[in-house]
Design an enzyme around this catalytic site. Structure first.
Site, PDB file in Angstrom:
ATOM      1  N   CYS A  29      -4.673  23.807 -23.441  1.00 43.65           N
ATOM      2  CA  CYS A  29      -3.645  23.275 -22.530  1.00 43.65           C
ATOM      3  C   CYS A  29      -2.600  22.457 -23.296  1.00 43.65           C
ATOM      4  CB  CYS A  29      -4.334  22.428 -21.459  1.00 43.65           C
ATOM      5  SG  CYS A  29      -3.199  21.528 -20.385  1.00 43.65           S
ATOM      6  N   CYS A  32      -1.711  19.118 -21.738  1.00 49.52           N
ATOM      7  CA  CYS A  32      -2.796  18.140 -21.956  1.00 49.52           C
ATOM      8  C   CYS A  32      -2.606  17.435 -23.295  1.00 49.52           C
ATOM      9  CB  CYS A  32      -4.159  18.840 -21.928  1.00 49.52           C
ATOM     10  SG  CYS A  32      -4.520  19.660 -20.359  1.00 49.52           S
TER      11      CYS A  32
END
Length: 104
Positions: A29, A32
């Site tokens: 991600c 993230c």
């Protein structure tokens, strides 16, 4: 300081700490990874709370505590209970969550 859990024990951490903020993320991600230093900055400014990073792919039981269905998700727990969550890649939105929970 932030702590990355290494086993599926978020419920124990939530029960043992008054205020807990969690970043649910995954290695793939990108958002993230972008948010992690911002999460770390908030941790350094809020030493009376625990800041935890959970790999949502590896730890499904921990993920269920906040009904995570999108990444990154940031969740807040207080006195052992889920308070609120935001799914965001914006620092201001994350900071609002932290401020809301720490001011009560």
């Amino acid at each position: 300081m932030i702590t990355e859990i290494e086993k599926d024990n978020l419920s124990e951490i939530v029960d043992q700490n008054k205020t807990v903020f969690v970043q649910f993320s995954a290695s793939w991600c990108g958002n993230c990874r972008i948010m992690k230093p911002k999460f770390k900055k908030l941790a350094s400014e809020n030493e009376n709370a625990s800041f935890i990073v959970v790999d949502a792919e590896k730890f499904p039981e921990s993920r269920k505590l906040a009904n995570v269905d999108n990444l990154p998700t940031f969740a807040a727990f207080k006195d052992g209970s889920f308070v609120n969550q935001v799914q965001t890649n914006k620092f201001d939105v994350l900071k609002e969550l932290v401020d809301e929970v720490t001011s009560n």
